[in-house]
Write an enzyme that holds these catalytic residues in place. Structure first.
Site, PDB file in Angstrom:
ATOM      1  N   LYS A  86      -0.904   4.822   4.673  1.00 29.78           N
ATOM      2  CA  LYS A  86      -1.824   3.872   5.335  1.00 29.78           C
ATOM      3  C   LYS A  86      -1.429   3.680   6.795  1.00 29.78           C
ATOM      4  CE  LYS A  86      -3.974  -0.647   4.714  1.00 29.78           C
ATOM      5  NZ  LYS A  86      -5.312  -0.102   5.021  1.00 29.78           N
TER       6      LYS A  86
ATOM      7  N   HIS B 108       0.839  -1.206   0.000  1.00 30.82           N
ATOM      8  CA  HIS B 108       0.000   0.000   0.000  1.00 30.82           C
ATOM      9  C   HIS B 108       0.870   1.250   0.000  1.00 30.82           C
ATOM     10  CE1 HIS B 108      -3.253  -2.750   1.125  1.00 30.82           C
ATOM     11  NE2 HIS B 108      -4.080  -1.793   0.752  1.00 30.82           N
TER      12      HIS B 108
END
Ligand code: NAP
Length: 266
Positions: free
Chosen positions: A159, A155
């Site tokens: 995040k 990601h």
């Protein structure tokens, strides 16, 4: 035409911006208000980079939901607020659709009880991308035949939670198909802490966080002389919006909490 009155929480975020566009563009939705962490009393048009629309901005979810006739609260904020926002939605007879990740199994069980007590449907979807749901379903099937598996999720570096909700959900689905087992060499030892990743019922999950990434996951199955890799990539946040639309529509027909979009897709 009766439209679905939607409030988006987190409108300045990466996901929230796309959800605001969806709610404005979709003929069957009305964007009633947004809930932001700041800018109380402003309108959407005052927020940088957001559409020039006269939609009110609140910082207090409860006040927003009591001042408007709202069908669905769409929460795309941060892990520590998702649960609180759901409880507030239930207390105002509003159905929550939550993309925010970071819910524990206890959170989900307690929120399901609350949802059923109120007779109000709710959806928590760790991943709104239809392709990611298929990746999870295919992985669940593969686990019946190939029981050694590791998950690598990647990601963007903004995040907050690791591993991703999708990785945890995938591991849980796989765990339902196989007995708990220890993978790798019985005497393996980490020379650096964390080298083998997180562990869920014997499965290893590795989290990569890098600028330039959006949301990606590989589920790698290993068998004698062969591997099978099931991979999904979300290349931008628009990939999540068909799933968000589906969830906002479906939640109106539910009387309990559904965790995971896979339960809404045949
Ligand atoms: P992001 O870009 O950091 O945006 C989050 C936004 O929420 C920020 O604008 C933040 O404002 C705002 N916010 C934080 N607390 C708030 C509160 N109490 N009330 C109102 N707004 C608040 O994050 P993102 O990438 O959009 O992701 C949002 C969430 O969705 C995360 O939990 C992420 O893991 C999850 N996610 C889910 C999916 C899915 O398919 N389900 C896909 C991608 C991401 P400030 O910056 O002022 O704090």
């Amino acid at each position: 035409m009766n439209t679905i009155n939607v409030v988006v929480a987190g409108p300045r975020g990466n996901m929230g911006r796309e959800a605001v566009s969806l709610a404005l563009e979709e003929e069957t939705f009305t964007l009633t208000a947004v809930v932001d962490s700041k800018n109380d009393g402003a309108t959407l048009s005052d927020l940088e980079g957001l559409p020039n629309e006269d939609v009110p901005v609140y910082t207090d979810v409860a006040r927003c939901l009591s001042e408007h006739d709202v069908d669905v609260l769409l929460d795309l904020t941060a892990p520590k607020f998702g649960r609180k926002h759901m409880e507030i939605a239930f207390s105002h007879d509003v159905r929550p659709v939550v993309g925010t990740t970071g819910f524990s199994e206890t959170d989900i069980a307690e929120l399901r009880t609350l949802s059923e007590e109120k007779g109000l449907g709710a959806i928590i979807a760790p991943n709104f991308a239809i392709g990611a749901i298929l990746m999870m379903k295919f992985s669940q099937l593969a686990a019946r035949y190939m029981t050694d598996v590791e998950i690598i999720e990647q990601h963007h570096d903004g995040k907050l939670d690791a591993p991703s909700g999708t990785a945890i959900k995938t591991a849980q689905l796989i765990a339902g198909e196989r007995d708990e087992k220890r993978q790798g060499h019985p005497e393996e030892k980490e020379e650096l802490r964390g080298a083998r990743g997180a562990e869920l019922e014997g499965m290893r999950i590795h989290s990569v966080r890098l600028p330039g990434r959006v949301a990606h996951q590989e589920v790698i199955f290993g068998g004698v002389g062969q591997t099978l890799t099931i991979r999904h990539d979300s290349l931008n946040r628009q990939s999540f919006m068909p799933g968000v639309k589906l969830a906002v529509e479906k939640v109106l027909t539910l009387e309990t909490l559904v965790y995971g979009l896979e339960h809404l897709i045949d």
